[in-house]
Design a protein around this motif. Structure first.
Motif, PDB file in Angstrom:
ATOM      1  N   MET A   1       0.189 -11.913 -22.143  1.00 44.43           N
ATOM      2  CA  MET A   1       0.644 -10.755 -21.372  1.00 44.43           C
ATOM      3  C   MET A   1       2.064 -11.012 -20.866  1.00 44.43           C
ATOM      4  SD  MET A   1      -1.063  -9.050 -17.954  1.00 44.43           S
ATOM      5  CE  MET A   1      -0.378 -10.304 -16.868  1.00 44.43           C
ATOM      6  N   THR A   2       2.916  -9.970 -20.919  1.00 45.31           N
ATOM      7  CA  THR A   2       4.279 -10.098 -20.435  1.00 45.31           C
ATOM      8  C   THR A   2       4.289 -10.330 -18.941  1.00 45.31           C
ATOM      9  OG1 THR A   2       5.041  -8.591 -22.157  1.00 45.31           O
ATOM     10  CG2 THR A   2       6.522  -8.974 -20.300  1.00 45.31           C
ATOM     11  N   GLN A   3       5.001 -11.328 -18.519  1.00 43.44           N
ATOM     12  CA  GLN A   3       5.071 -11.628 -17.086  1.00 43.44           C
ATOM     13  C   GLN A   3       6.089 -10.721 -16.418  1.00 43.44           C
ATOM     14  OE1 GLN A   3       3.085 -13.786 -15.393  1.00 43.44           O
ATOM     15  NE2 GLN A   3       2.008 -13.865 -17.344  1.00 43.44           N
ATOM     16  N   PRO A   4       5.839 -10.313 -15.189  1.00 44.15           N
ATOM     17  CA  PRO A   4       6.782  -9.445 -14.497  1.00 44.15           C
ATOM     18  C   PRO A   4       8.089 -10.161 -14.226  1.00 44.15           C
ATOM     19  CG  PRO A   4       5.106 -10.247 -12.985  1.00 44.15           C
ATOM     20  CD  PRO A   4       4.690 -10.670 -14.351  1.00 44.15           C
ATOM     21  N   THR A   5       9.195  -9.482 -14.494  1.00 41.01           N
ATOM     22  CA  THR A   5      10.491 -10.073 -14.194  1.00 41.01           C
ATOM     23  C   THR A   5      11.083  -9.543 -12.909  1.00 41.01           C
ATOM     24  OG1 THR A   5      11.506  -8.387 -15.605  1.00 41.01           O
ATOM     25  CG2 THR A   5      11.051 -10.532 -16.605  1.00 41.01           C
ATOM     26  N   GLY A   6      10.625  -8.410 -12.453  1.00 38.76           N
ATOM     27  CA  GLY A   6      11.170  -7.873 -11.210  1.00 38.76           C
ATOM     28  C   GLY A   6      10.404  -6.665 -10.728  1.00 38.76           C
ATOM     29  N   ILE A   7      10.420  -6.481  -9.420  1.00 38.71           N
ATOM     30  CA  ILE A   7       9.790  -5.323  -8.792  1.00 38.71           C
ATOM     31  C   ILE A   7      10.871  -4.513  -8.119  1.00 38.71           C
ATOM     32  CG2 ILE A   7       8.279  -4.581  -6.904  1.00 38.71           C
ATOM     33  CD1 ILE A   7       6.492  -6.953  -7.502  1.00 38.71           C
ATOM     34  N   GLY A   8      10.844  -3.217  -8.342  1.00 33.86           N
ATOM     35  CA  GLY A   8      11.748  -2.317  -7.651  1.00 33.86           C
ATOM     36  C   GLY A   8      10.989  -1.540  -6.592  1.00 33.86           C
ATOM     37  N   VAL A   9      11.649  -1.256  -5.481  1.00 32.88           N
ATOM     38  CA  VAL A   9      11.019  -0.489  -4.412  1.00 32.88           C
ATOM     39  C   VAL A   9      11.994   0.582  -3.957  1.00 32.88           C
ATOM     40  CG1 VAL A   9      11.753  -2.200  -2.687  1.00 32.88           C
ATOM     41  CG2 VAL A   9       9.940  -0.571  -2.127  1.00 32.88           C
ATOM     42  N   LEU A  10      11.493   1.783  -3.787  1.00 31.89           N
ATOM     43  CA  LEU A  10      12.332   2.880  -3.336  1.00 31.89           C
ATOM     44  C   LEU A  10      11.577   3.769  -2.364  1.00 31.89           C
ATOM     45  CD1 LEU A  10      11.597   5.871  -4.889  1.00 31.89           C
ATOM     46  CD2 LEU A  10      12.284   4.483  -6.835  1.00 31.89           C
ATOM     47  N   THR A  11      12.329   4.440  -1.501  1.00 28.98           N
ATOM     48  CA  THR A  11      11.767   5.454  -0.615  1.00 28.98           C
ATOM     49  C   THR A  11      12.367   6.783  -1.033  1.00 28.98           C
ATOM     50  OG1 THR A  11      13.502   4.925   1.006  1.00 28.98           O
ATOM     51  CG2 THR A  11      11.347   3.913   1.322  1.00 28.98           C
ATOM     52  N   SER A  12      11.513   7.801  -1.095  1.00 23.71           N
ATOM     53  CA  SER A  12      11.962   9.081  -1.638  1.00 23.71           C
ATOM     54  C   SER A  12      11.400  10.219  -0.810  1.00 23.71           C
ATOM     55  CB  SER A  12      11.506   9.208  -3.096  1.00 23.71           C
ATOM     56  OG  SER A  12      11.907  10.451  -3.653  1.00 23.71           O
ATOM     57  N   GLY A  13      12.077  11.367  -0.858  1.00 21.82           N
ATOM     58  CA  GLY A  13      11.634  12.514  -0.087  1.00 21.82           C
ATOM     59  C   GLY A  13      12.008  12.361   1.375  1.00 21.82           C
ATOM     60  N   GLY A  14      11.242  13.002   2.247  1.00 25.62           N
ATOM     61  CA  GLY A  14      11.516  12.896   3.668  1.00 25.62           C
ATOM     62  C   GLY A  14      11.231  11.498   4.188  1.00 25.62           C
ATOM     63  N   ASP A  15      12.033  11.053   5.150  1.00 21.26           N
ATOM     64  CA  ASP A  15      11.797   9.730   5.728  1.00 21.26           C
ATOM     65  C   ASP A  15      10.601   9.785   6.667  1.00 21.26           C
ATOM     66  OD1 ASP A  15      13.579  11.313   7.465  1.00 21.26           O
ATOM     67  OD2 ASP A  15      13.417   9.595   8.800  1.00 21.26           O
ATOM     68  N   ALA A  16      10.032   8.635   6.946  1.00 22.80           N
ATOM     69  CA  ALA A  16       8.862   8.533   7.827  1.00 22.80           C
ATOM     70  C   ALA A  16       8.882   7.180   8.510  1.00 22.80           C
ATOM     71  CB  ALA A  16       7.565   8.711   7.029  1.00 22.80           C
ATOM     72  N   GLN A  17       8.550   7.173   9.807  1.00 20.93           N
ATOM     73  CA  GLN A  17       8.497   5.919  10.545  1.00 20.93           C
ATOM     74  C   GLN A  17       7.434   5.010   9.928  1.00 20.93           C
ATOM     75  OE1 GLN A  17       7.844   9.019  11.774  1.00 20.93           O
ATOM     76  NE2 GLN A  17       8.522   9.234  13.876  1.00 20.93           N
ATOM     77  N   GLY A  18       7.799   3.770   9.729  1.00 21.68           N
ATOM     78  CA  GLY A  18       6.901   2.814   9.088  1.00 21.68           C
ATOM     79  C   GLY A  18       7.329   2.451   7.684  1.00 21.68           C
ATOM     80  N   MET A  19       8.258   3.215   7.117  1.00 23.82           N
ATOM     81  CA  MET A  19       8.748   2.883   5.773  1.00 23.82           C
ATOM     82  C   MET A  19       9.376   1.497   5.741  1.00 23.82           C
ATOM     83  SD  MET A  19      10.368   6.384   4.191  1.00 23.82           S
ATOM     84  CE  MET A  19       9.333   7.558   3.287  1.00 23.82           C
ATOM     85  N   ASN A  20      10.098   1.136   6.798  1.00 27.03           N
ATOM     86  CA  ASN A  20      10.735  -0.180   6.823  1.00 27.03           C
ATOM     87  C   ASN A  20       9.722  -1.308   6.883  1.00 27.03           C
ATOM     88  OD1 ASN A  20      13.435   0.663   6.663  1.00 27.03           O
ATOM     89  ND2 ASN A  20      13.499   1.090   8.858  1.00 27.03           N
ATOM     90  N   ALA A  21       8.623  -1.088   7.603  1.00 31.09           N
ATOM     91  CA  ALA A  21       7.572  -2.102   7.648  1.00 31.09           C
ATOM     92  C   ALA A  21       6.962  -2.285   6.256  1.00 31.09           C
ATOM     93  CB  ALA A  21       6.498  -1.699   8.653  1.00 31.09           C
ATOM     94  N   ALA A  22       6.761  -1.182   5.535  1.00 32.03           N
ATOM     95  CA  ALA A  22       6.230  -1.275   4.175  1.00 32.03           C
ATOM     96  C   ALA A  22       7.214  -1.995   3.267  1.00 32.03           C
ATOM     97  CB  ALA A  22       5.919   0.123   3.640  1.00 32.03           C
ATOM     98  N   LEU A  23       8.497  -1.668   3.397  1.00 36.36           N
ATOM     99  CA  LEU A  23       9.536  -2.329   2.605  1.00 36.36           C
ATOM    100  C   LEU A  23       9.530  -3.828   2.861  1.00 36.36           C
ATOM    101  CD1 LEU A  23      12.145  -2.268   0.843  1.00 36.36           C
ATOM    102  CD2 LEU A  23      13.403  -1.891   2.981  1.00 36.36           C
ATOM    103  N   ARG A  24       9.485  -4.221   4.124  1.00 43.97           N
ATOM    104  CA  ARG A  24       9.456  -5.641   4.477  1.00 43.97           C
ATOM    105  C   ARG A  24       8.282  -6.344   3.819  1.00 43.97           C
ATOM    106  NH1 ARG A  24       6.491  -8.317   8.388  1.00 43.97           N
ATOM    107  NH2 ARG A  24       7.412 -10.214   9.291  1.00 43.97           N
TER     108      ARG A  24
END
Length: 744
Positions: A1-24
């Motif tokens: 199985m191909t091993q993951p080389t990288g994960i991307g993370v993005l926030t989209s649409g309206g902002d919401a409190q707690g997004m930064n905690a999820a990002l962290r």
């Protein structure tokens, strides 16, 4: 199985409190697994633009962001990404950075777009190869795009999760605004119309109305019947006649009538002014609901789903279906992403089709239950006016907890509405024995919902010996037919004592039920006690201030929190604040633990770190006290950093109850009154305690109490939150590389 080389993370649409905690959580979980993680700035727009919009994040890049509202990586809507040409460029940009796995934090539109991108991935790569923009060898290393969705939306309108990221914080803003408006409205005998967000979802409006003690609410899922204007005005007019000086009407932005016509806040204002002939004002809360510091719940919940999102991605295969990571009953859940999107869109479709019964069913039973409960509580007077035959007494036992007054208000009003005489006992069992018992009418508890403390007073007295005869005499003297005890451990002990003394004292043979109210969250039969959420928010707010004061110098703070032998407040505040170490009585403290913690602390400060936050449960260890731990850290630090202690004390018990505590106190009180009513109507005398288990209200026989508790340490035998301790530790401090760590 191909091993993951990288994960991307993005926030989209309206902002919401707690997004930064999820990002962290996403960043630190990925790095702890040895996987590089990239932030895609400005959502899908950044994915299409590429270049500097896609950047790697280090452990320290996400330090000190949990308390910040919004999203530090930005969010934007992208028309270009909706085109195939845009998605083609986005795919090329991801592969350029070695990304083949995505965490998308957004609403249904953002998640639907991500799934479209995932399904097209193979054809997009094939086109890039055909046009010479990508080699076949490179394309072969990225045979699929793995996708996980987290719902970032204040509306709480998504299927598959009890709460979306940001909804609890938005509810805090709404409730605080209504509390503030009530005081000014009462001063002028004025009506306020409050418009809240939510699009096609009435969650914020309904729960804000319940928590704020509003008089009327308009939500899209259950439009009012024709003639609602007359009924609304009659209700508010009756409230004035009964003595209310203020009126609050909450309008969801998507509210409509039965014909599908929008009901605007300005229309409601005009109706009120014309028909009541008094001043009415409109307050549109707008984007203030999105902003500000996230609540404690939004921090720890977002942390958990962010952690689980990476775990899910790292186990994904080409055949894996995209998953939505959510929370159900305080547990992480995984469900097929597009199934959740489709179910979510069904609510909007039902509303558009005028099938409002279906829309309410899709929102769930608890939503309908709270709507009905609100209607009963918001009446100006009880609907039942016949002579009252049953007498229910309410009293507190144990320490004060925010939300006790809310429970009393709900119980009194719902009991009166059921046709009972409601008696209130002041100062717990002391007051019952002393005869401090009085009838309570509808308006006597008006305004109690947002009040902290315990207006009835409380005591820790558990009747024994001669007290039992005195309690029996009081029950007889006041003709009490049912007893509701709102409180903590002492209340449960007292109820159990009465239950076991029934053979000796006939007056104890009445229905009895205990409602859990304790900031310690140490009661059996309920995953959360009333007051614990408010206390947790108070702790997290204090920790935010402590951290701000500490980062100016190199400092370790050891913060002591309440909880007695239950570590709930300590662990959850550590999870919500990013504390490096949490000491719990359940896990214990050893000298080896302290030695290892000191060594990690020294490494961190030598690498440039400025702050270390340690949280200690007040009864974590009788020898390794907060003062002893501070002294050890100070001595071993050798001047590298200084150490300060903070004992938060009774500020954790004070303050206005949080929206969650108000809503759940109301819900539990309603079920308690129903239980007592059913028992009295049947002529039976069950004794019970109530609580939330797996998100549902459960009622347990008092005879089960000894089997469900650790009597030595006065806490439940099973504590669901302990399983979160490894996650808190994994995200708190970087073990393998302390380079350039500056703050938590």
């Amino acid at each position: 199985m191909t091993q993951p080389t990288g994960i991307g993370v993005l926030t989209s649409g309206g902002d919401a409190q707690g997004m930064n905690a999820a990002l962290r959580a996403v960043v630190r979980t990925a790095l702890s697994r040895g996987v590089p993680v990239y932030a895609i700035y400005e959502g899908y727009r950044g994915m299409v633009e590429g270049g500097n919009r896609i950047r790697p994040l280090s452990w320290d890049d996400v330090g000190g962001i949990m308390h910040r509202g919004g999203t530090i990586i930005g969010t934007a809507r992208s028309r270009t990404f909706r085109t195939r040409e845009g998605r083609l460029q986005a795919a090329a940009n991801l592969i350029e950075h070695g990304i083949n796995r995505l965490v998308v934090i957004g609403g249904d539109g953002s998640l639907t777009g991500a799934d479209t991108f995932r399904r097209e991935w193979s054809s997009l790569l094939a086109e890039l190869v055909e046009t010479g923009k990508l080699s076949r060898e490179t394309a072969a290393r990225y045979p699929f795009l793995a996708l996980v969705g987290l719902v970032g939306s204040i509306d709480n309108d998504f299927y598959g999760t009890d709460m979306t990221i940001g909804a609890d914080s938005a509810l805090h803003r709404i409730t605080a605004a209504i509390d503030a408006l009530v005081s000014t409205a009462a001063s002028h005998q004025r009506t306020f119309v409050v418009e809240v967000m939510g699009r096609h979802c009435g969650y914020l409006a309904l729960m804000g109305a319940v928590a704020g003690g509003a008089d009327y609410v308009l939500i899209p899922e259950n439009p009012p019947e024709p003639g609602w204007e007359d009924r609304m005005c009659a209700l508010l007019r009756a409230g004035r006649a009964a003595g209310r000086r203020e009126s609050i009407v909450v309008v969801a932005e998507g509210a409509r009538d039965r014909e599908g016509n929008p009901i605007t806040s300005d229309y409601v204002r005009r109706v009120l002014e014309e028909r009541l002939e008094e001043d009415a004002r409109v307050t549109i809360l707008g984007h203030v609901q999105r902003g500000g510091t996230p609540s404690a719940f939004d921090r720890w919940m977002s942390t958990l789903v962010g952690y689980a999102a990476v775990e899910e991605l790292l186990s994904a295969t080409p055949d894996s279906e995209p998953q939505l990571i959510g929370m159900r009953y305080n547990r992480i859940t995984r469900q097929p992403l597009m199934h959740c999107v489709e179910q979510t869109q069904q609510v909007s479709a039902a509303i558009a089709a005028g099938d409002y019964q279906r829309a309410m069913e899709l929102r769930g039973g608890s939503f309908t239950e709270m709507f009905q409960t609100f209607q009963a509580l918001a009446s100006a007077l009880p609907s039942v006016t016949r002579p009252r035959r049953r007498r229910i007494a309410l009293l507190h036992a144990g320490g004060p907890a925010p939300g006790m007054n809310t429970a009393v208000r709900a119980a009194v009003r719902l009991g009166l509405d059921q046709g009972h005489t409601m008696l209130v006992v002041r100062n717990g069992f002391d007051g019952l024995i002393a005869g401090h018992v009085s009838e309570c009418e509808w308006q006597m508890v008006d305004g109690w919902g947002p009040m902290g403390g315990a207006e009835l007073g409380t005591s820790r007295r558990v009747p024994s010996g001669d007290d039992l005869a005195a309690v029996a005499h009081a029950l007889t003297r006041h003709s009490i037919d049912g007893l509701l005890i709102i409180g903590g451990w002492n209340g449960y002990q007292a109820a159990h004592r009465l239950y076991h003394e029934r053979d000796a004292h006939e007056p104890f043979n009445i229905p009895i039920i205990c409602l859990p109210a304790s900031i310690n969250n140490d009661l059996p039969g309920s995953e959360l006690s009333i007051g614990a959420d408010t206390a947790l928010n108070a702790i997290v707010e204090a920790l935010d201030r402590i951290k701000q004061s500490a980062v100016a110098v190199r400092r370790t703070f050891v913060v002591e929190v309440m909880g007695r032998y239950c570590g709930y407040l300590a662990l959850m505040s550590g999870l919500a604040s990013g504390a490096e170490r949490v000491y719990l009585h359940e896990e214990g403290i050893t000298l080896d633990d302290l030695r290892a913690d000191i060594q990690e602390m020294i490494k961190g400060f030598r690498a440039g770190k400025r702050l270390s936050l340690v949280i200690r449960n007040e009864y974590a260890n009788r020898l390794y006290t907060t003062d002893v731990i501070c002294a050890l850290f100070e001595e071993e630090g050798k001047g590298l950093f200084d150490v300060r202690r903070a004992v938060l004390g009774h500020l954790q018990q004070g303050g206005s109850p949080s929206p969650y505590d108000r809503i759940q106190a109301t819900r539990l009180a309603a079920r308690c009154i129903r239980f007592l009513t059913e028992e009295m109507e049947r002529g039976t005398a069950a004794a019970a305690f109530i609580g939330f288990i797996n998100g549902r209200v459960r009622i347990f026989d008092l005879g089960e109490l000894p089997h469900m508790v650790d009597a030595v340490y006065r806490r439940p035998r099973e504590q669901w939150w302990l399983q979160l301790a490894p996650i808190a530790r994994a995200l708190a401090q970087q073990k393998h590389d302390m380079h350039d760590m500056r703050e938590l």
